[in-house]
Design an enzyme around this catalytic site. Structure first.
Site, PDB file in Angstrom:
ATOM      1  CB  CYS A 328      -6.596   3.571   8.168  1.00 17.45           C
ATOM      2  SG  CYS A 328      -5.320   4.195   7.046  1.00 17.45           S
ATOM      3  N   GLY A 331      -4.660   7.299   5.993  1.00 19.21           N
ATOM      4  CA  GLY A 331      -4.941   6.747   4.672  1.00 19.21           C
ATOM      5  C   GLY A 331      -3.708   6.395   3.875  1.00 19.21           C
ATOM      6  CD1 TRP A 332       0.134   6.965   6.264  1.00 21.58           C
ATOM      7  CD2 TRP A 332       0.334   8.948   5.260  1.00 21.58           C
ATOM      8  NE1 TRP A 332       0.544   7.859   7.204  1.00 21.58           N
ATOM      9  CE2 TRP A 332       0.670   9.093   6.622  1.00 21.58           C
ATOM     10  CE3 TRP A 332       0.390  10.072   4.432  1.00 21.58           C
ATOM     11  CZ2 TRP A 332       1.059  10.317   7.169  1.00 21.58           C
ATOM     12  CZ3 TRP A 332       0.770  11.290   4.977  1.00 21.58           C
ATOM     13  CH2 TRP A 332       1.102  11.403   6.334  1.00 21.58           C
ATOM     14  CG  ASP A 333       0.917   3.382   7.231  1.00 30.28           C
ATOM     15  OD1 ASP A 333       1.928   3.170   6.557  1.00 30.28           O
ATOM     16  OD2 ASP A 333       0.847   4.309   8.068  1.00 30.28           O
ATOM     17  NE  ARG A 334      -4.679   1.466  10.266  1.00 28.51           N
ATOM     18  CZ  ARG A 334      -5.184   1.988  11.381  1.00 28.51           C
ATOM     19  NH1 ARG A 334      -5.902   1.222  12.194  1.00 28.51           N
ATOM     20  NH2 ARG A 334      -4.994   3.262  11.671  1.00 28.51           N
ATOM     21  NE  ARG A 380       4.230   3.916   8.327  1.00 28.42           N
ATOM     22  CZ  ARG A 380       4.136   5.161   8.783  1.00 28.42           C
ATOM     23  NH1 ARG A 380       5.200   5.742   9.346  1.00 28.42           N
ATOM     24  NH2 ARG A 380       3.006   5.821   8.688  1.00 28.42           N
TER      25      ARG A 380
END
Length: 569
Positions: A328, A331-334, A380
């Site tokens: 994404c 590179g640390w959520d989706r 989050r």
């Protein structure tokens, strides 16, 4: 294997419980989630508890794989990647079988060098990293390509003049694009850093690149701060197969939380100004999936995630030996969402991590795919962006054999015999045939023939109970205003609803006898819900009907010997 089946033993009601799971393993996962929810991982600041998590991950990888380590001991390669990055070489069980076929030709010293050289090419230094090994193919993760703003800004300066250290917590300094010094040197610098990135991709035999960004380039304050392969002006990535599969960012999952953790009917607002990346998939990957891709903007979050996962599974099951990169923006959520779903889906088929129990694969994917790769769970949670919870609660939507990586072999004859039919075939037959005679035959067959997993050549066929057509009707607002905000906190169409669904309910099937895949995924989900309930808890924006969420989570917690310390409010 016996313990795994005990962890998902059938209840009298035909469902599955985790009654056989030891309290100790449940507490390990609860402790992990508790630490994760309060701690932001950084490779240069590691506590004894984090060291124990790192050690446990290596032990779990060692159950099934021969691996080497890419050294990142103090975060010198990437400050929010694991200190010991695991490179899977081959499955341990292949030593006496197919080792020659699947054994890696990668030299770890050369890989380490390519990693060090290529890290500048991607946002925040989050380079292309192999994380799953499937049939000799590497499934990799990364951030998107760094733009000129990052390369010439603060992060790029530190890379060039400070021996590679990076400021992982700050945004790159924006540099005016019309600066002559920037424009004159841009092409040469991009040739160099992206050239190293391409060499790394080729060394890992990656051919397919799946970009989850909804933008072509990430824009902040009117300036391009990141780029992507699909808009590289020099066409440096033309030899790769690029797939643009836009998927909502973490901000969208606040809407999921605000809708009482209900993903059904939650549709992303594609009319926002910053959304400019269309869905782009090569025709050869759309032919056998029975999906109308032209309707992707009307899909709710469930259907969109299901269809994207089907696409990724289809790609890695293609006939060539090429690997896959999923990314994404950072590179640390989706990215961990789909990496985790891929790992769990393949595990449920027995295709990866074959020796891990449900609690163990859950521990591994939370610790490695999410925590050690830098997902910012405390941040989050504070914003209500619960993409992490969505990932594991979503497992109820991929229990069908339609998501299985196992292949179907054509039946050579039409005789009714055990080798021709799986349990799922019979379940479908039972729901489509109301004859008492047929039902009796099927019941006798299921009683006397031991239930088995479909072999690698058997068909992925499952019958789901179709909802009432009225329940499936979507109600769209008559007029949808086009938002100009770059935030996605209002990215959903709140008027879009689908009735008849509980946020924690498992979709009903046409047969009460679950497949092994379903049993394994439901066991993982139930263990997660119990641990999450006892640590983080759910904070609904409005009371759920009859306290459904809190009641179900409390049942999961009691089922594995955990009681919620956090009230579900």
């Amino acid at each position: 294997a016996r313990d795994a089946m005990m962890a998902a033993s059938p209840s009298a009601a035909g469902g599955y419980t985790v009654s056989g799971l030891s309290v100790r393993k449940s507490e390990q996962i609860a402790d992990l989630i508790d630490l994760f929810s309060k701690t932001q991982y950084r490779a240069k600041e590691v506590s004894p508890r984090v060291e124990a998590i790192e050690k446990r991950c290596l032990e779990l990888f060692d159950r099934d794989y021969k691996y080497s380590i890419i050294s990142n001991s103090s975060g010198e390669v990437c400050g929010h990647y694991p200190r010991q990055i695991v490179f899977l070489e081959y499955e341990s069980t292949e030593v006496d079988r197919d080792r020659d076929r699947f054994e890696s030709t990668v030299q770890i010293s050369k890989l380490q060098d390519l990693v060090s050289r290529s890290k500048m090419a991607r946002c925040r230094g989050r380079f292309v990293c192999p994380v799953i090994l499937y049939n000799g193919k590497h499934i990799c993760r990364s951030a998107t390509l760094a733009g000129w703003g990052e390369l010439y800004g603060r992060t790029g300066y530190n890379y060039i003049f400070s021996g590679g250290s990076d400021d992982t917590c700050t945004e790159p300094e924006e540099v005016p694009e019309d600066d002559p010094a920037v424009r004159n040197g841009e092409s040469q610098l991009f040739d160099k850093v992206r050239g190293h990135d391409i060499k790394l991709l080729r060394y890992l035999s990656v051919r397919y690149i799946c970009d989850l960004m909804v933008e072509n380039k990430k824009v902040k304050f009117g300036l391009n701060v990141t780029s992507s392969e699909k808009v590289d002006k020099a066409q440096r990535y033309a030899d790769f197969t690029l797939l643009s599969v836009p998927y909502p960012g973490c901000e969208f999952f606040k809407d999921y939380k605000d809708r009482d953790y209900t993903a059904e009917g939650l549709v992303f607002n594609w009319n926002q100004d910053f959304v400019d990346a269309p869905l782009t998939i090569p025709a050869r990957f759309t032919q056998n999936l029975n999906i109308d891709w032209t309707r992707y903007q009307s899909w709710d979050l469930v259907e969109q995630t299901q269809n994207y996962l089907k696409l990724l599974l289809h790609i890695i099951n293609s006939d060539d030996d090429s690997g896959l990169l999923v990314h994404c923006i950072s590179g640390w959520d989706r990215t961990p969402l789909f990496v985790s779903l891929l790992r769990l889906s393949l595990w449920a088929d027995g295709a990866v991590h074959a020796n891990l129990e449900p609690a163990e694969i859950l521990y591994l994917t939370i610790a490695y795919d999410w925590f050690l790769f830098g997902h910012m769970l405390p941040d989050r949670l504070s914003k209500g962006e619960e993409i992490f919870f969505f990932c594991f609660n979503f497992l109820k939507h991929i229990v069908s054999e339609k998501f299985s990586a196992l292949r179907k072999q054509r039946r050579k004859n039409s005789h009714f015999k055990e080798s021709d039919f799986t349990v799922e075939d019979l379940c479908q037959l039972s729901t489509s045939t109301c004859s008492a005679v047929w039902m009796s035959v099927i019941e006798m067959y299921l009683y006397f023939v031991p239930r088995r997993r479909a072999p690698a050549s058997s068909p992925p066929m499952v019958s789901w109970c179709k909802q009432n057509p009225l329940d499936e009707t979507l109600s769209h607002p008559a007029n949808e205003a086009k938002s100009s905000s770059s935030s996605s906190s209002n990215q959903s169409d709140h008027g879009v609803t689908r009735s008849g669904s509980s946020p924690l309910a498992v979709p009903t099937r046409g047969c009460s006898l679950p497949s092994e895949r379903q049993a394994r995924l439901e066991a993982v989900r139930e263990i997660f819900l119990a641990a999450y309930s006892s640590t983080v808890g759910l904070r609904s924006s409005a009371p759920s009907p009859s306290g459904a969420i809190s009641g179900l989570l409390e049942q999961f917690a009691r089922g594995v010997g955990l009681r919620g310390s956090n009230a579900i409010v």
